[in-house]
Design a protein around this motif. Sequence first.
Motif, PDB file in Angstrom:
ATOM      1  N   ASP A  20      51.162  85.751 -56.070  1.00 31.46           N
ATOM      2  CA  ASP A  20      51.571  87.105 -56.444  1.00 31.46           C
ATOM      3  C   ASP A  20      52.533  87.708 -55.430  1.00 31.46           C
ATOM      4  N   ASP A  21      53.678  88.174 -55.949  1.00 32.30           N
ATOM      5  CA  ASP A  21      54.747  88.746 -55.131  1.00 32.30           C
ATOM      6  C   ASP A  21      55.382  87.724 -54.189  1.00 32.30           C
ATOM      7  N   THR A  22      55.041  86.459 -54.363  1.00 37.96           N
ATOM      8  CA  THR A  22      55.677  85.382 -53.609  1.00 37.96           C
ATOM      9  C   THR A  22      56.426  84.467 -54.563  1.00 37.96           C
ATOM     10  N   VAL A  23      55.742  84.050 -55.623  1.00 36.95           N
ATOM     11  CA  VAL A  23      56.348  83.223 -56.661  1.00 36.95           C
ATOM     12  C   VAL A  23      56.761  84.085 -57.845  1.00 36.95           C
ATOM     13  N   MET A  24      55.888  85.004 -58.244  1.00 31.47           N
ATOM     14  CA  MET A  24      56.147  85.822 -59.427  1.00 31.47           C
ATOM     15  C   MET A  24      56.182  87.302 -59.071  1.00 31.47           C
ATOM     16  N   ARG A  49      63.170  83.514 -66.861  1.00 35.59           N
ATOM     17  CA  ARG A  49      64.124  84.264 -66.054  1.00 35.59           C
ATOM     18  C   ARG A  49      63.575  85.587 -65.530  1.00 35.59           C
ATOM     19  N   ARG A  50      62.466  86.058 -66.075  1.00 36.49           N
ATOM     20  CA  ARG A  50      62.061  87.415 -65.745  1.00 36.49           C
ATOM     21  C   ARG A  50      60.705  87.526 -65.064  1.00 36.49           C
ATOM     22  N   THR A  51      59.990  86.424 -64.896  1.00 36.66           N
ATOM     23  CA  THR A  51      58.694  86.527 -64.247  1.00 36.66           C
ATOM     24  C   THR A  51      58.693  85.902 -62.866  1.00 36.66           C
ATOM     25  N   ALA A  52      59.506  84.887 -62.650  1.00 35.32           N
ATOM     26  CA  ALA A  52      59.585  84.248 -61.335  1.00 35.32           C
ATOM     27  C   ALA A  52      60.752  84.843 -60.546  1.00 35.32           C
ATOM     28  N   PHE A  53      60.599  84.913 -59.237  1.00 36.43           N
ATOM     29  CA  PHE A  53      61.703  85.373 -58.400  1.00 36.43           C
ATOM     30  C   PHE A  53      62.892  84.427 -58.546  1.00 36.43           C
ATOM     31  N   PRO A  54      64.112  84.930 -58.541  1.00 37.57           N
ATOM     32  CA  PRO A  54      65.285  84.066 -58.651  1.00 37.57           C
ATOM     33  C   PRO A  54      65.281  83.006 -57.548  1.00 37.57           C
ATOM     34  N   GLY A  55      65.519  81.765 -57.954  1.00 39.24           N
ATOM     35  CA  GLY A  55      65.625  80.671 -56.994  1.00 39.24           C
ATOM     36  C   GLY A  55      64.321  80.028 -56.597  1.00 39.24           C
ATOM     37  N   SER A  57      65.224  86.596 -49.883  1.00 42.70           N
ATOM     38  CA  SER A  57      65.510  85.833 -51.093  1.00 42.70           C
ATOM     39  C   SER A  57      65.032  84.397 -50.916  1.00 42.70           C
ATOM     40  N   SER A  58      64.914  83.683 -52.047  1.00 44.39           N
ATOM     41  CA  SER A  58      64.577  82.264 -52.006  1.00 44.39           C
ATOM     42  C   SER A  58      65.688  81.478 -51.320  1.00 44.39           C
ATOM     43  N   LEU A  59      66.926  81.939 -51.470  1.00 44.15           N
ATOM     44  CA  LEU A  59      68.050  81.258 -50.852  1.00 44.15           C
ATOM     45  C   LEU A  59      67.950  81.273 -49.331  1.00 44.15           C
ATOM     46  N   ILE A 107      64.454  70.017 -46.934  1.00 46.19           N
ATOM     47  CA  ILE A 107      64.960  69.806 -48.288  1.00 46.19           C
ATOM     48  C   ILE A 107      66.354  69.201 -48.205  1.00 46.19           C
ATOM     49  N   SER A 108      66.846  68.731 -49.328  1.00 45.80           N
ATOM     50  CA  SER A 108      68.153  68.081 -49.385  1.00 45.80           C
ATOM     51  C   SER A 108      69.276  69.076 -49.626  1.00 45.80           C
ATOM     52  N   GLU A 109      70.504  68.617 -49.445  1.00 43.74           N
ATOM     53  CA  GLU A 109      71.666  69.435 -49.760  1.00 43.74           C
ATOM     54  C   GLU A 109      71.709  69.742 -51.251  1.00 43.74           C
ATOM     55  N   GLU A 110      71.315  68.755 -52.072  1.00 41.60           N
ATOM     56  CA  GLU A 110      71.274  68.975 -53.514  1.00 41.60           C
ATOM     57  C   GLU A 110      70.231  70.039 -53.866  1.00 41.60           C
ATOM     58  N   GLY A 111      69.118  70.011 -53.148  1.00 41.77           N
ATOM     59  CA  GLY A 111      68.090  71.022 -53.383  1.00 41.77           C
ATOM     60  C   GLY A 111      68.586  72.412 -53.056  1.00 41.77           C
ATOM     61  N   LEU A 112      69.294  72.540 -51.941  1.00 43.31           N
ATOM     62  CA  LEU A 112      69.850  73.836 -51.558  1.00 43.31           C
ATOM     63  C   LEU A 112      70.867  74.311 -52.585  1.00 43.31           C
ATOM     64  N   ALA A 113      71.704  73.395 -53.066  1.00 45.34           N
ATOM     65  CA  ALA A 113      72.703  73.762 -54.071  1.00 45.34           C
ATOM     66  C   ALA A 113      72.026  74.259 -55.342  1.00 45.34           C
ATOM     67  N   ALA A 114      70.922  73.635 -55.715  1.00 47.36           N
ATOM     68  CA  ALA A 114      70.194  74.059 -56.919  1.00 47.36           C
ATOM     69  C   ALA A 114      69.627  75.466 -56.755  1.00 47.36           C
ATOM     70  N   VAL A 115      69.175  75.805 -55.546  1.00 42.25           N
ATOM     71  CA  VAL A 115      68.666  77.154 -55.294  1.00 42.25           C
ATOM     72  C   VAL A 115      69.806  78.151 -55.395  1.00 42.25           C
ATOM     73  N   ARG A 116      70.961  77.804 -54.832  1.00 40.89           N
ATOM     74  CA  ARG A 116      72.126  78.696 -54.922  1.00 40.89           C
ATOM     75  C   ARG A 116      72.472  78.975 -56.383  1.00 40.89           C
ATOM     76  N   GLU A 117      72.462  77.922 -57.195  1.00 40.35           N
ATOM     77  CA  GLU A 117      72.804  78.075 -58.609  1.00 40.35           C
ATOM     78  C   GLU A 117      71.754  78.915 -59.336  1.00 40.35           C
ATOM     79  N   ASP A 118      70.480  78.675 -59.034  1.00 41.43           N
ATOM     80  CA  ASP A 118      69.395  79.408 -59.678  1.00 41.43           C
ATOM     81  C   ASP A 118      69.353  80.863 -59.218  1.00 41.43           C
ATOM     82  N   GLN A 119      69.755  81.087 -57.965  1.00 41.21           N
ATOM     83  CA  GLN A 119      69.744  82.438 -57.395  1.00 41.21           C
ATOM     84  C   GLN A 119      70.759  83.322 -58.122  1.00 41.21           C
TER      85      GLN A 119
END
Length: 361
Positions: free
Chosen positions: A156-160, A181-187, A335-337, A349-361
């Motif tokens: 609670d308030d960490t993931v959602m 898109r509306r219950t989990a924090f971006p990224g 932020s998650s980023l 984490i990997s560079e690909e993982g970080l890129a995915a967070v950026r995109e999701d953010q």
Amino acid sequence: MIAQLLHFTKKLVRLFTRPMKSDKGRGGVIVQPYRGYGSHKEAFVMGRVFRQPGTGRRWEEGGTTRDLVDVARRIIRRGVRDARIIMRLGDAKTIVTTDRDGYFYAHIDINHSLPTDRVWHTASLEVLSEKDAISTQTDVYIPPTNADLIVISDIDDTVMYTGVANKLKMLYRLFMEKAQRRTAFPGVAAFYRALYGGVEGNRKRPMLYVSRGPWCIYEMLDLFFNLNRIPVGPILFLREWGLRLSRPWPRKAEDHKSDVIRNMLSLYADLPFILIGDSGQRDPEVYTEIVKEHPERVLAIYIRKVKDDPERDAAIERLAAEVSHTGCTLVLADSSLSMAEHAKAQGYISEEGLAAVREDQ
């Protein structure tokens, strides 16, 4: 709007009645287990034994009438006290007894080799003390041999955004406002997938989630994790509130989260941890206490900043200074980023993982 409300109600009823479907309407004594967890030496499964009425006749499966009957059956079912359950995992087995509310916590010693080509293993559960009881199975998560760290996260308030304090609002978002898109924090979904996979992408690290919410919302949280593609991990560490007419308030659980973490530190004694929480409650204080008790076991603490409060921020920064000498870094992130950038810099984490967070953010 009426059509939306009807859709919401139908989805809510289906979710609420899901545990009732396994008896195929016949009623009787049934085991409702939750996902288990463990190591290659021991495993744990928690669940509850219920006595529930039958449907009384053959209602159409999946029909509205059957769903309403199952709602009533769930409301009036009761936990079975002192039921004896045998749990089997491979060649290992153990027998446990339920408590006064029907809950059991089974611990099994594993004295044989489990398959190493998978992380989910099947445990069977059978009630010995009740005639014609319905047996069942559940999944038990055993980390792969190449697991290099454990992640424990608050929910609670960490993931959602909205947690157990506003269950109906969260359910509304799940079913009517595009939950992905509306219950989990971006990224957060991408960040947790990155942590699950590690730098190589295939680590399959244990992802453990802890909440002070009651076990009755297990199905709701399970749906939330699946909808948002967040690694489900072995178990959601909830708790029994113990509500009764004579005591209509939850049992005290101030130490619930710290107890879970200490147990996991003992179970996975050879692995370091990452702890994730938020600034709204006492996560920073609880995690700092854990680090002081177990120096060098916690690599990083990520605290999501949930509101603008300079005084609270300063208090958390002081806690960060208190644990810095242990090698643990406490990061207060907006932020998650921000969390992911630190995790990438530290090699978690990997560079690909970080890129995915950026995109999701």
